[in-house]
Design a protein around this motif. Structure first.
Motif, PDB file in Angstrom:
ATOM      1  N   HIS A 282      44.514  41.728  42.046  1.00  0.00           N
ATOM      2  CA  HIS A 282      44.950  41.500  40.672  1.00  0.00           C
ATOM      3  C   HIS A 282      43.869  41.956  39.689  1.00  0.00           C
ATOM      4  O   HIS A 282      44.164  42.611  38.684  1.00  0.00           O
ATOM      5  CB  HIS A 282      45.255  40.018  40.442  1.00  0.00           C
ATOM      6  CG  HIS A 282      46.477  39.542  41.154  1.00  0.00           C
ATOM      7  ND1 HIS A 282      46.822  38.204  41.267  1.00  0.00           N
ATOM      8  CD2 HIS A 282      47.461  40.218  41.819  1.00  0.00           C
ATOM      9  CE1 HIS A 282      47.936  38.094  41.945  1.00  0.00           C
ATOM     10  NE2 HIS A 282      48.342  39.299  42.290  1.00  0.00           N
ATOM     11  N   ALA A 283      42.624  41.628  39.996  1.00  0.00           N
ATOM     12  CA  ALA A 283      41.523  42.050  39.114  1.00  0.00           C
ATOM     13  C   ALA A 283      41.393  43.570  39.094  1.00  0.00           C
ATOM     14  O   ALA A 283      41.160  44.185  38.040  1.00  0.00           O
ATOM     15  CB  ALA A 283      40.209  41.412  39.579  1.00  0.00           C
ATOM     16  N   ALA A 284      41.553  44.198  40.257  1.00  0.00           N
ATOM     17  CA  ALA A 284      41.456  45.661  40.321  1.00  0.00           C
ATOM     18  C   ALA A 284      42.569  46.317  39.514  1.00  0.00           C
ATOM     19  O   ALA A 284      42.366  47.350  38.873  1.00  0.00           O
ATOM     20  CB  ALA A 284      41.510  46.125  41.775  1.00  0.00           C
ATOM     21  N   ALA A 285      43.774  45.711  39.522  1.00  0.00           N
ATOM     22  CA  ALA A 285      44.887  46.282  38.763  1.00  0.00           C
ATOM     23  C   ALA A 285      44.614  46.234  37.270  1.00  0.00           C
ATOM     24  O   ALA A 285      44.992  47.152  36.525  1.00  0.00           O
ATOM     25  CB  ALA A 285      46.176  45.532  39.098  1.00  0.00           C
ATOM     26  N   VAL A 286      43.965  45.209  36.776  1.00  0.00           N
ATOM     27  CA  VAL A 286      43.662  45.093  35.350  1.00  0.00           C
ATOM     28  C   VAL A 286      42.517  46.016  34.963  1.00  0.00           C
ATOM     29  O   VAL A 286      42.534  46.630  33.898  1.00  0.00           O
ATOM     30  CB  VAL A 286      43.326  43.635  34.985  1.00  0.00           C
ATOM     31  CG1 VAL A 286      42.770  43.540  33.568  1.00  0.00           C
ATOM     32  CG2 VAL A 286      44.570  42.760  35.128  1.00  0.00           C
ATOM     33  N   HIS A 293      31.973  48.167  42.488  1.00  0.00           N
ATOM     34  CA  HIS A 293      31.902  46.989  43.354  1.00  0.00           C
ATOM     35  C   HIS A 293      31.403  45.771  42.573  1.00  0.00           C
ATOM     36  O   HIS A 293      31.996  44.689  42.645  1.00  0.00           O
ATOM     37  CB  HIS A 293      30.960  47.283  44.532  1.00  0.00           C
ATOM     38  CG  HIS A 293      30.765  46.126  45.456  1.00  0.00           C
ATOM     39  ND1 HIS A 293      31.507  45.948  46.610  1.00  0.00           N
ATOM     40  CD2 HIS A 293      29.902  45.061  45.388  1.00  0.00           C
ATOM     41  CE1 HIS A 293      31.110  44.830  47.210  1.00  0.00           C
ATOM     42  NE2 HIS A 293      30.136  44.272  46.497  1.00  0.00           N
ATOM     43  N   ALA A 294      30.344  45.957  41.787  1.00  0.00           N
ATOM     44  CA  ALA A 294      29.770  44.817  41.063  1.00  0.00           C
ATOM     45  C   ALA A 294      30.728  44.304  39.994  1.00  0.00           C
ATOM     46  O   ALA A 294      30.830  43.090  39.772  1.00  0.00           O
ATOM     47  CB  ALA A 294      28.438  45.234  40.418  1.00  0.00           C
ATOM     48  N   PHE A 307      33.703  37.485  48.638  1.00  0.00           N
ATOM     49  CA  PHE A 307      34.266  38.705  48.048  1.00  0.00           C
ATOM     50  C   PHE A 307      34.473  39.779  49.118  1.00  0.00           C
ATOM     51  O   PHE A 307      35.523  40.436  49.183  1.00  0.00           O
ATOM     52  CB  PHE A 307      33.336  39.214  46.951  1.00  0.00           C
ATOM     53  CG  PHE A 307      33.783  40.493  46.294  1.00  0.00           C
ATOM     54  CD1 PHE A 307      35.003  40.581  45.647  1.00  0.00           C
ATOM     55  CD2 PHE A 307      32.975  41.617  46.340  1.00  0.00           C
ATOM     56  CE1 PHE A 307      35.418  41.756  45.039  1.00  0.00           C
ATOM     57  CE2 PHE A 307      33.365  42.811  45.744  1.00  0.00           C
ATOM     58  CZ  PHE A 307      34.594  42.882  45.091  1.00  0.00           C
ATOM     59  N   GLU A 308      33.492  39.939  49.991  1.00  0.00           N
ATOM     60  CA  GLU A 308      33.612  40.953  51.035  1.00  0.00           C
ATOM     61  C   GLU A 308      34.742  40.606  52.001  1.00  0.00           C
ATOM     62  O   GLU A 308      35.482  41.490  52.452  1.00  0.00           O
ATOM     63  CB  GLU A 308      32.286  41.093  51.775  1.00  0.00           C
ATOM     64  CG  GLU A 308      31.197  41.725  50.910  1.00  0.00           C
ATOM     65  CD  GLU A 308      29.818  41.609  51.527  1.00  0.00           C
ATOM     66  OE1 GLU A 308      29.738  41.115  52.686  1.00  0.00           O
ATOM     67  OE2 GLU A 308      28.830  42.002  50.886  1.00  0.00           O
ATOM     68  N   ASP A 321      41.140  52.122  48.383  1.00  0.00           N
ATOM     69  CA  ASP A 321      40.264  53.056  49.085  1.00  0.00           C
ATOM     70  C   ASP A 321      38.841  52.888  48.562  1.00  0.00           C
ATOM     71  O   ASP A 321      38.636  52.569  47.375  1.00  0.00           O
ATOM     72  CB  ASP A 321      40.713  54.500  48.863  1.00  0.00           C
ATOM     73  CG  ASP A 321      41.946  54.845  49.679  1.00  0.00           C
ATOM     74  OD1 ASP A 321      42.200  54.163  50.690  1.00  0.00           O
ATOM     75  OD2 ASP A 321      42.656  55.801  49.303  1.00  0.00           O
ATOM     76  N   VAL A 322      37.876  53.101  49.419  1.00  0.00           N
ATOM     77  CA  VAL A 322      36.472  53.066  49.010  1.00  0.00           C
ATOM     78  C   VAL A 322      36.122  54.410  48.383  1.00  0.00           C
ATOM     79  O   VAL A 322      36.338  55.464  48.990  1.00  0.00           O
ATOM     80  CB  VAL A 322      35.553  52.788  50.207  1.00  0.00           C
ATOM     81  CG1 VAL A 322      34.086  52.790  49.777  1.00  0.00           C
ATOM     82  CG2 VAL A 322      35.912  51.454  50.852  1.00  0.00           C
TER      83      VAL A 322
END
Length: 951
Positions: A282-286, A293-294, A307-308, A321-322
């Protein structure tokens, strides 16, 4: 789970991959742009990655992508990422060696790793220089081995990215460079910056990805399951997915689970994740776009280990994807589906947390993205005060990057929030009028002319005081001028708003611009007075730019009075002042004005030389393909006069491909229409003239720009032998214009009208009015004397002496088409005088010139006159000369002669007013026709055959 989440093989894209490979092969010889289009989930990114990975070490690949922030995203976002990776791969020393000033004049504003920029954000030239430096870096980066630049998700491109890509599409020419862009066609709406390239862009290859066929879906399903699927299952998946590879993956993973939509199906996969993993996704989508990463850890508020652990399922299932120290959604459609599924409160909370995190530590995002991302997140969080402050800071960042459209958008956001925030002036340190003034200037530089005129007008209503009023009026005048409107009223009002004493720098600047506008309107006495006062103020304030602009006007006025010696001296002073000030745009203005003045005086060769020297100056500044094109109409017009029509057309094509302002487009189209007319392409000439009429008749430059389309229409009517149209155009010119203000165009109009009446005597016409006007019009310089002599010969009709005078005048001007036309008219006079011997001589020379120029209508007129008057057929033939050897064209003979003299392609281009690239094409054709492989062998062949021996 029983199935793979991502197909291990790419299926069903053989033709599309072959198209990319073919483009790569083509790019080895000349830079190529490919746009890969397909709806979300069609596998655009997968296709391009499979293609580039297949190239291996034979090519260098760099990738950048646009974020879903779209028009609110960081300016030049996709390019910044790709260029940064290119510089890293090449090494900074190698990259800077390719750029003027080591890139610190422009590109360092986007790539700080090139060094500290020059600190001079030139609003006029900075953006053009930046584009040129990107071009040089890409072409240089492809010099040692092929370079592939991939730009992902161009449907989210900001305007600056779209304009830079369009510039590259028209201008990259060096071998080895392949640009590949991906986009969703359904999101390229009418106002999208990419639309011109997608719908009608030249020099663009397009690859369209449709849904997979059933057999390809079956192979994809088999690859995902690890075994052959049963036919009913394939049928269901094919029917529900529509052949969309992403939906095929989702359906295989979900089995037969029902879903109201495929987006919901994508969210279902996310909802099956553990709660900590859902928080991360959800955070990545926003956050949107690749997220550090940080930053992602800060948004979730988790400890390192937690987190990991939450990340691992997301990476394992290929939801994320990384990528280079962070994470990105494997498919943009997944991110969109997740974002749409968030509750409104979740979105606001996460956007606020993003803004706070980046504000606290800007290292969490690339430096170029921080200002705009903070602004976007505060805006999405509904924090008006912080959103306005962040937009203000993002506007300044955009200014430094020459991203004027993005600067305007951020300033517009500040203005929209103004009434809600009474303390906003204190927060940003500027009042409303200042913000509006900045927005107007951004619009001027972005080319958003209508919006800029509106915001400047609104700013004037704020009563900002005399000097700022004058500055706003000056800005609005510039936008109206570029928009094909008349700038003079705004400039006159600006001058009136400023006191004459004590003299101020603002008044000097306004008066210098006013003098230019007054000269364009042929208000010569006021123009001189304004220029002289501006020059005095400029000297008093030591403003070299004001001095240069005032001197340009005074030089042009001297040239208009046929005092070319004084004009040359003044132009020299203007150029020196501009150079000392480092005002490159003003230095180019000197070249534009001087070449135009020389052309008006009939000094065609000198005018072409000055225009070319201006282009060389632009080239030295890294601006040959942008600001240098402002000289294109002047060079093209001189080449037209000199009979160099192929070169004139090439100049026109190259300049028009860069989409210059409307008025410059109109000038170029008028010149091209004249070339087409003289070659007999009447319909093309009419079409080009029609495109120019509306702008030029808007009278933004006074009578001269209004008369140019009228002159072309009169010549078109004559060429079509339309007596009624000729009469109507003559009536319009005589009734609606004051020819006294423009002898430059008044004389050719009077001559064209008189010739039309002489060709159609039964049509009647205002012959006496034309003669009356001829007695009023002044005659200044050789060109106007030639028109006057020809007009007198047409109207007096009292023997051949007047015609010989006109012929001598045109011959002295080295203006072949006008000379040939005059020879034909003189032939008729000789036949009327029963001097058939003289008529044959005159007509033979006219025939030779018409044939050499490729002037089909004039050649047809010569042949018709020869047949009617029973002159020897030889009179219509070119002078005796040997057939060109080896099938070489006339232009190739010219190139071969210069090649034999040892000139390079660039030197040949300069001599013949063509590009070095075109000269190279001619050289290649010559070598092929002669059956040789080197320039030395071609020169030896020319010497052996004594091709260019004199006598």
């Amino acid at each position: 789970m029983a199935s793979r989440l991502v197909s291990p093989v790419l299926v069903g894209r053989g033709p599309e991959r072959a198209a990319l490979l073919a483009a790569h092969g083509e790019a080895r010889h000349a830079a190529t742009l490919v746009l890969v289009g397909g709806e979300a989930g069609m596998g655009k990114t997968r296709l391009v990655r499979e293609f580039t990975s297949g190239l291996g070490s034979s090519a260098r690949t760099v990738t950048g992508g646009c974020t879903e922030l779209g028009v609110d995203g960081p300016p030049f976002g996709a390019f910044v990422t790709a260029l940064r990776r290119l510089v890293r791969a090449m090494g900074v020393p190698a990259a800077t060696s390719l750029l003027p000033g080591g890139g610190r004049r422009g590109l360092a504003r986007l790539l700080p790793e090139l060094g500290e920029d020059d600190g001079d954000p030139d609003r006029t030239l900075g953006r053009a220089r930046l584009f040129e430096e990107v071009l040089l870096l890409l072409e240089g980066g492809a010099a040692d081995r092929p370079l592939v630049v991939v730009l992902e998700d161009l449907h989210w491109a900001d305007r600056s990215t779209g304009e830079l890509l369009a510039f590259l599409a028209q201008n990259v020419s060096g071998p080895g460079l392949l640009l590949v862009g991906t986009y969703r066609p359904d999101e390229i709406i009418a106002a999208h910056p990419l639309r011109p390239l997608v719908t009608r862009g030249e020099n663009v290859h397009r690859v369209a990805l449709a849904g997979l066929a059933r057999d390809a879906v079956e192979r994809q399903v088999a690859a995902l399951l690890g075994h052959e699927p049963d036919a009913p299952r394939v049928d269901r998946i094919f029917r529900r997915s529509g052949g969309n590879p992403l939906f095929v993956e989702a359906l295989v993973d979900a089995g037969d689970a029902p879903a109201r939509s495929l987006r919901e199906l994508l969210r279902t996969d996310v909802e099956r994740l553990p709660e900590p993993s859902r928080r991360v996704v959800h955070a990545a989508a926003v956050a949107a776009g690749p997220v550090d990463h940080a930053l992602l850890a800060a948004l979730t508020g988790m400890g390192d280990l937690e987190f990991e652990d939450a990340l691992r399922p997301l990476v394992r299932r290929r939801l994320l994807d990384v990528v280079e120290g962070g994470y990105a959604f494997r498919r943009d459609l997944i991110r969109e589906a997740v974002y749409e599924g968030l509750l409104p409160g979740e979105r606001v909370r996460l956007h606020r947390r993003c803004a706070e995190a980046i504000s606290a530590d800007r290292r969490l995002v690339p430096a170029d993205r921080a200002p705009v991302e903070i602004a976007v997140h505060w805006n999405a969080a509904g924090e008006d005060a912080r959103a306005a402050e962040a937009a203000w800071q993002a506007a300044e960042s955009a200014r430094r990057a020459y991203a004027y459209a993005e600067r305007h958008r951020m300033l517009d956001r500040v203005l929209r929030l103004w009434d809600r925030l009474p303390d906003l002036p204190e927060r940003i340190g500027a009042d409303r009028a200042t913000v509006m003034e900045m927005a107007a200037e951004a619009c001027l530089n972005a080319g958003e002319l209508d919006a800029g005129i509106a915001v400047a007008t609104a700013a004037l209503d704020e009563s900002p005081g005399p000097e700022r009023t004058a500055a706003l009026l000056e800005t609005r005048a510039a936008m109206r001028d570029r928009n094909g409107e008349d700038p003079l009223p705004d400039l006159m009002r600006a001058a009136r708003s400023l006191p004459s004493a004590p003299p101020s720098a603002v008044r000097g600047r306004v008066l210098a611009e006013l003098a230019t506008a007054e000269r364009n309107h042929r208000r010569l006495a006021p123009a001189r007075a304004s220029a002289e006062e501006a020059l005095e103020i400029g000297r008093g304030t030591r403003d070299l730019v004001v001095q240069a602009k005032a001197l340009v006007t005074l030089a042009a006025l001297a040239a208009a009075n046929a005092d070319l010696a004084a004009a040359s001296e003044l132009f020299g002073q203007a150029g020196a002042a501009a150079s000392d000030a480092g005002a490159h745009d003003t230095r180019l203005l000197v070249a534009v004005t001087e070449s135009d003045a020389l052309e008006a005086a009939g000094e065609h060769a000198r005018a072409a030389q000055v225009a070319q020297e201006g282009m060389a100056l632009a080239d030295g500044l890294g601006l040959a393909r942008t600001r240098g094109t402002l000289l294109a109409p002047n060079l093209s017009e001189s080449l037209l006069s000199l009979g160099r029509w192929d070169e004139a057309s090439e100049v026109n094509r190259n300049a028009l491909s860069l989409a210059p302002p409307p008025l410059y487009q109109a000038y170029l189209r008028i010149i091209q229409a004249t070339v087409d007319l003289r070659r007999g392409e009447f319909d093309r000439a009419e079409a080009a003239a029609g495109q120019a009429r509306a702008v030029m008749r808007g009278n933004s430059r006074g009578e001269e720009s209004c008369l140019e389309p009228d002159l072309l229409e009169c010549r078109l009517a004559r060429a079509r032998q339309d007596a009624g149209a000729v009469a109507a155009m003559i009536g319009h010119v005589l009734d609606d214009h004051d020819l006294l203000v423009s002898p430059r165009y008044g004389w050719p109009l009077l001559l064209a009208a008189t010739q039309g009446l002489n060709d159609h005597p039964r049509a009647g016409g205002p012959r006496e009015r034309l003669i009356t006007w001829s007695g009023k019009l002044t005659v200044t310089g050789r060109l106007q004397r030639a028109y006057r002599a020809t007009f007198d010969a047409e109207t007096r009709q009292d023997g051949l002496d007047a015609w010989h005078e006109a012929i001598a005048a045109w011959r002295d001007l080295e203006q072949p088409h006008a000379l040939a036309e005059t020879l034909v008219r003189a032939t008729r006079a000789a036949l009327s005088a029963q001097d058939r011997k003289q008529a044959a001589v005159l007509l033979a020379e006219a025939a030779s010139i018409a044939a050499g120029l490729g002037a089909a209508p004039l050649r047809a007129e010569v042949e018709k006159l020869a047949k009617r008057s029973r002159l020897p057929f030889g009179a219509t033939a070119s002078p005796a000369r040997q057939e060109a050897p080896a099938g070489l064209t006339g232009r190739e003979l010219e190139v071969l002669e210069l090649l034999t003299a040892g000139l390079s392609n660039r030197q040949i281009g300069e001599r013949l007013f063509i590009s070095a690239k075109t000269a190279g094409v001619h050289v290649s054709n010559i070598l092929a026709k002669l059956g040789v492989t080197t320039r030395l062998e071609a020169a030896a062949w020319a010497h052996r055959t004594r091709l260019f021996d004199q006598g």
